[in-house]
Design an enzyme around this catalytic site. Sequence first.
Site, PDB file in Angstrom:
ATOM      1  CE1 TYR A 133       3.196  -3.797  11.653  1.00  0.00           C
ATOM      2  CE2 TYR A 133       1.882  -2.485  13.180  1.00  0.00           C
ATOM      3  CZ  TYR A 133       2.684  -2.568  12.052  1.00  0.00           C
ATOM      4  OH  TYR A 133       2.978  -1.439  11.333  1.00  0.00           O
ATOM      5  CB  SER A 134       3.066  -2.699  17.953  1.00  0.00           C
ATOM      6  OG  SER A 134       2.425  -3.423  18.960  1.00  0.00           O
ATOM      7  CB  THR A 136       3.841   1.667  13.178  1.00  0.00           C
ATOM      8  OG1 THR A 136       2.557   1.880  13.757  1.00  0.00           O
ATOM      9  CG2 THR A 136       4.547   0.583  13.988  1.00  0.00           C
ATOM     10  CG  ASP A 137       0.771   5.546  15.541  1.00  0.00           C
ATOM     11  OD1 ASP A 137       0.662   4.370  15.138  1.00  0.00           O
ATOM     12  OD2 ASP A 137      -0.182   6.351  15.530  1.00  0.00           O
ATOM     13  CD  GLU A 138      -0.671  -0.356  15.529  1.00  0.00           C
ATOM     14  OE1 GLU A 138      -0.474  -1.468  16.038  1.00  0.00           O
ATOM     15  OE2 GLU A 138      -1.599  -0.118  14.745  1.00  0.00           O
ATOM     16  CG  LEU A 158     -11.847   0.967  10.132  1.00  0.00           C
ATOM     17  CD1 LEU A 158     -12.703  -0.060  10.861  1.00  0.00           C
ATOM     18  CD2 LEU A 158     -11.671   2.208  11.013  1.00  0.00           C
ATOM     19  CG  PHE A 187      -1.559   1.225   1.636  1.00  0.00           C
ATOM     20  CD1 PHE A 187      -2.185   2.071   0.722  1.00  0.00           C
ATOM     21  CD2 PHE A 187      -1.554   1.614   2.982  1.00  0.00           C
ATOM     22  CE1 PHE A 187      -2.769   3.265   1.125  1.00  0.00           C
ATOM     23  CE2 PHE A 187      -2.142   2.792   3.390  1.00  0.00           C
ATOM     24  CZ  PHE A 187      -2.746   3.627   2.470  1.00  0.00           C
ATOM     25  NE  ARG A 229      -6.877  -5.230  16.058  1.00  0.00           N
ATOM     26  CZ  ARG A 229      -6.509  -4.256  15.206  1.00  0.00           C
ATOM     27  NH1 ARG A 229      -5.854  -3.202  15.650  1.00  0.00           N
ATOM     28  NH2 ARG A 229      -6.779  -4.345  13.932  1.00  0.00           N
ATOM     29  CE  LYS A 285       7.325  -1.413  11.190  1.00  0.00           C
ATOM     30  NZ  LYS A 285       7.882  -1.489   9.807  1.00  0.00           N
ATOM     31  CG  HIS A 304      -8.679  -2.600  20.106  1.00  0.00           C
ATOM     32  ND1 HIS A 304      -9.985  -2.599  19.676  1.00  0.00           N
ATOM     33  CD2 HIS A 304      -8.011  -1.790  19.253  1.00  0.00           C
ATOM     34  CE1 HIS A 304     -10.099  -1.828  18.623  1.00  0.00           C
ATOM     35  NE2 HIS A 304      -8.911  -1.320  18.347  1.00  0.00           N
TER      36      HIS A 304
HETATM   37  P1  NAD Z   1       1.395  -3.616   3.255  1.00  0.00           P
HETATM   38  O1  NAD Z   1       1.072  -4.825   4.068  1.00  0.00           O
HETATM   39  O2  NAD Z   1       0.340  -3.014   2.412  1.00  0.00           O
HETATM   40  O3  NAD Z   1       2.646  -3.915   2.304  1.00  0.00           O
HETATM   41  C1  NAD Z   1       3.759  -4.613   2.742  1.00  0.00           C
HETATM   42  C2  NAD Z   1       4.587  -4.989   1.530  1.00  0.00           C
HETATM   43  O4  NAD Z   1       5.767  -5.677   1.993  1.00  0.00           O
HETATM   44  C3  NAD Z   1       3.875  -5.939   0.572  1.00  0.00           C
HETATM   45  O5  NAD Z   1       4.066  -5.527  -0.759  1.00  0.00           O
HETATM   46  C4  NAD Z   1       4.551  -7.286   0.812  1.00  0.00           C
HETATM   47  O6  NAD Z   1       4.552  -8.140  -0.320  1.00  0.00           O
HETATM   48  C5  NAD Z   1       5.952  -6.849   1.218  1.00  0.00           C
HETATM   49  N1  NAD Z   1       6.635  -7.855   2.033  1.00  0.00           N
HETATM   50  C6  NAD Z   1       6.137  -8.500   3.126  1.00  0.00           C
HETATM   51  N2  NAD Z   1       7.048  -9.385   3.587  1.00  0.00           N
HETATM   52  C7  NAD Z   1       8.143  -9.275   2.787  1.00  0.00           C
HETATM   53  C8  NAD Z   1       9.416  -9.915   2.756  1.00  0.00           C
HETATM   54  N3  NAD Z   1       9.735 -10.854   3.650  1.00  0.00           N
HETATM   55  N4  NAD Z   1      10.295  -9.549   1.808  1.00  0.00           N
HETATM   56  C9  NAD Z   1       9.988  -8.596   0.891  1.00  0.00           C
HETATM   57  N5  NAD Z   1       8.795  -7.979   0.853  1.00  0.00           N
HETATM   58  C10 NAD Z   1       7.874  -8.301   1.795  1.00  0.00           C
HETATM   59  O7  NAD Z   1       1.968  -2.564   4.302  1.00  0.00           O
HETATM   60  P2  NAD Z   1       1.807  -0.987   4.342  1.00  0.00           P
HETATM   61  O8  NAD Z   1       0.548  -0.635   5.025  1.00  0.00           O
HETATM   62  O9  NAD Z   1       2.100  -0.438   2.997  1.00  0.00           O
HETATM   63  O10 NAD Z   1       3.010  -0.611   5.342  1.00  0.00           O
HETATM   64  C11 NAD Z   1       4.310  -0.361   4.844  1.00  0.00           C
HETATM   65  C12 NAD Z   1       5.216   0.001   6.013  1.00  0.00           C
HETATM   66  O11 NAD Z   1       4.717   1.147   6.688  1.00  0.00           O
HETATM   67  C13 NAD Z   1       5.307  -1.108   7.075  1.00  0.00           C
HETATM   68  O12 NAD Z   1       6.635  -1.150   7.534  1.00  0.00           O
HETATM   69  C14 NAD Z   1       4.382  -0.629   8.183  1.00  0.00           C
HETATM   70  O13 NAD Z   1       4.798  -1.109   9.432  1.00  0.00           O
HETATM   71  C15 NAD Z   1       4.544   0.880   8.070  1.00  0.00           C
HETATM   72  N6  NAD Z   1       3.393   1.674   8.507  1.00  0.00           N
HETATM   73  C16 NAD Z   1       2.141   1.429   8.017  1.00  0.00           C
HETATM   74  C17 NAD Z   1       1.076   2.248   8.396  1.00  0.00           C
HETATM   75  C18 NAD Z   1      -0.319   2.028   7.856  1.00  0.00           C
HETATM   76  O14 NAD Z   1      -1.254   2.695   8.306  1.00  0.00           O
HETATM   77  N7  NAD Z   1      -0.541   1.138   6.900  1.00  0.00           N
HETATM   78  C19 NAD Z   1       1.297   3.306   9.292  1.00  0.00           C
HETATM   79  C20 NAD Z   1       2.592   3.505   9.789  1.00  0.00           C
HETATM   80  C21 NAD Z   1       3.631   2.708   9.378  1.00  0.00           C
HETATM   81  O1  DAU Z   2      -1.076   3.260  13.644  1.00  0.00           O
HETATM   82  C1  DAU Z   2      -0.384   2.781  12.515  1.00  0.00           C
HETATM   83  C2  DAU Z   2      -0.847   1.385  12.190  1.00  0.00           C
HETATM   84  O2  DAU Z   2      -2.147   1.507  11.622  1.00  0.00           O
HETATM   85  C3  DAU Z   2       0.082   0.654  11.236  1.00  0.00           C
HETATM   86  O3  DAU Z   2       1.323   0.470  11.849  1.00  0.00           O
HETATM   87  C4  DAU Z   2      -0.501  -0.706  10.843  1.00  0.00           C
HETATM   88  O4  DAU Z   2       0.317  -1.325   9.864  1.00  0.00           O
HETATM   89  C5  DAU Z   2      -1.896  -0.493  10.256  1.00  0.00           C
HETATM   90  O5  DAU Z   2      -2.483  -1.744   9.997  1.00  0.00           O
HETATM   91  C6  DAU Z   2      -2.755   0.299  11.235  1.00  0.00           C
HETATM   92  O6  DAU Z   2      -3.049  -0.497  12.413  1.00  0.00           O
HETATM   93  P1  DAU Z   2      -4.510  -0.519  13.069  1.00  0.00           P
HETATM   94  O7  DAU Z   2      -4.659  -1.765  13.835  1.00  0.00           O
HETATM   95  O8  DAU Z   2      -4.799   0.761  13.761  1.00  0.00           O
HETATM   96  O9  DAU Z   2      -5.394  -0.544  11.700  1.00  0.00           O
HETATM   97  P2  DAU Z   2      -6.711  -1.356  11.311  1.00  0.00           P
HETATM   98  O10 DAU Z   2      -7.178  -0.786  10.008  1.00  0.00           O
HETATM   99  O11 DAU Z   2      -6.543  -2.812  11.413  1.00  0.00           O
HETATM  100  O12 DAU Z   2      -7.737  -0.919  12.445  1.00  0.00           O
HETATM  101  C7  DAU Z   2      -8.047   0.453  12.695  1.00  0.00           C
HETATM  102  C8  DAU Z   2      -8.993   0.488  13.883  1.00  0.00           C
HETATM  103  O13 DAU Z   2     -10.253  -0.078  13.483  1.00  0.00           O
HETATM  104  C9  DAU Z   2      -8.535  -0.339  15.069  1.00  0.00           C
HETATM  105  O14 DAU Z   2      -8.894   0.342  16.272  1.00  0.00           O
HETATM  106  C10 DAU Z   2      -9.313  -1.638  14.956  1.00  0.00           C
HETATM  107  C11 DAU Z   2     -10.609  -1.218  14.287  1.00  0.00           C
HETATM  108  N1  DAU Z   2     -11.228  -2.206  13.374  1.00  0.00           N
HETATM  109  C12 DAU Z   2     -10.454  -2.747  12.391  1.00  0.00           C
HETATM  110  C13 DAU Z   2     -10.985  -3.667  11.510  1.00  0.00           C
HETATM  111  C14 DAU Z   2     -10.134  -4.296  10.441  1.00  0.00           C
HETATM  112  C15 DAU Z   2     -12.574  -2.497  13.483  1.00  0.00           C
HETATM  113  O15 DAU Z   2     -13.285  -1.977  14.369  1.00  0.00           O
HETATM  114  N2  DAU Z   2     -13.111  -3.409  12.609  1.00  0.00           N
HETATM  115  C16 DAU Z   2     -12.366  -4.018  11.625  1.00  0.00           C
HETATM  116  O16 DAU Z   2     -12.931  -4.854  10.865  1.00  0.00           O
END
Ligand code: NAD
Ligand code: DAU
Length: 352
Positions: free
Chosen positions: A156-157, A131-133, A196, A12, A288, A160, A291
């Site tokens: 996960y957190s 991540t902030d987590e 979400l 993403f 969760r 990280k 949570h």
């Molecule tokens: P994502 O799950 O959408 O994408 C992760 C990507 O990493 C995928 O393309 C996957 O194929 C690749 N990958 C996974 N394991 C791998 C491996 N062993 N070798 C090579 N590639 C691999 O994740 P995202 O939401 O795009 O998050 C990207 C980064 O940002 C992560 O490090 C995550 O912790 C961080 N982050 C995400 C969020 C969020 O809200 N999504 C917020 C803060 C930080």
């Molecule tokens: O804060 C940064 C993080 O945000 C990133 O590091 C993670 O990679 C990313 O997945 C995200 O984590 P969250 O757990 O906050 O995201 P998620 O979208 O899974 O959930 C957001 C909130 O919504 C959380 O409080 C759980 C709740 N939730 C989530 C899902 C999937 C629901 O209530 N229902 C759901 O079906």
Amino acid sequence: MKNLLVTGGCGFIGSNFIHYLFAEPNFKGRVINVDKLTYAGNIENLTDLAEQNQDRYIFSQTDICDRDALDRLFEDHAIDAVCHFAAESHVDRSILGPDDFVKTNILGTFNLLEIFRKRVDQVLLFHHVSTDEVYGSLGETGLFTEETPYDPSSPYSASKASSDHLVRAYHRTYGLPTTLSNCSNNYGPYQFPEKLIPLMVLNARAGKPLPVYGQGLNVRDWLYVEDHCRAVWTIMQKGRKGQTYNIGGQCEMKNIDVVAMICDILDILEPVKGSGPRKDQITYVQDRPGHDLRYAIDFSKISRELGWQPAETFESGLKKTIEWYIENTDWTDRVQSGAYRQWIDTQYENSG
Ligand code: NAD
Ligand code: DAU
């Protein structure tokens, strides 16, 4: 940065980052995108970009846990900078099966750092995306700063947090030029519909239940993905080595309010004749485990030192995002097949 290695560039944020970079006039280098293509990685996210930039974009399907393969890539492409996104990223999956989180997030990062240590004369920068987590949960008040002690709640957190510690240790011990960012919840195009916002958009459109965990009162800080990409690129260009920067959207929202907004926007964009508002699809499900209640970010450091702040409002960003999902049903159909379906079915079983 002539040869920038981006890990996880088919995910993403990674794919949004590569799109962002190629639209940036001050990026003139090549991108070597290294991605294992797990369920979360989609090579199609960059098909057009790859065709239009054949001399500047290279993709390699490689696991960051495979150190020999990574080492060859660094050699073959004379890598001089790294932006590390690759990770297992979904909290709920980490609760059901932490193994891949420990492997990719901790050992994968360790591998990259070890290669970097060997090639410190060649590599100018390693930016680690986190991540902030890692800071755990806030109560009703307060903000995470860069000095907040780490207190991760989920596998996960915790994974990280571990990778962040390794990055800092490699800077302090070996003097490697690293930067690190801890960002809040992103949303926008290409987000896998287990998270979400895209999950709720797709379920709401399909007339399916909208599973809100607990009472929906947990708070997240939301940031449009392009704002995150701009922050990462700003840190890579101007950030001080060895420093950490918090990134946030100044947009705290209760989950239930996010879901209600999605329903309201969809009711306007795609009214369904003869049925009630989509909010009627909201279903409260089992919470969760572990949570975190609330995340909120103090991003004054990046703002003060590097002049970054979020540009998109949640209202406009959410509407753009929903429109993207409406216009890209080929993408959503594709990612919703196979492994995705199995995962969603497991979720519903687990949430009772
Ligand atoms: P994502 O799950 O959408 O994408 C992760 C990507 O990493 C995928 O393309 C996957 O194929 C690749 N990958 C996974 N394991 C791998 C491996 N062993 N070798 C090579 N590639 C691999 O994740 P995202 O939401 O795009 O998050 C990207 C980064 O940002 C992560 O490090 C995550 O912790 C961080 N982050 C995400 C969020 C969020 O809200 N999504 C917020 C803060 C930080
Ligand atoms: O804060 C940064 C993080 O945000 C990133 O590091 C993670 O990679 C990313 O997945 C995200 O984590 P969250 O757990 O906050 O995201 P998620 O979208 O899974 O959930 C957001 C909130 O919504 C959380 O409080 C759980 C709740 N939730 C989530 C899902 C999937 C629901 O209530 N229902 C759901 O079906």
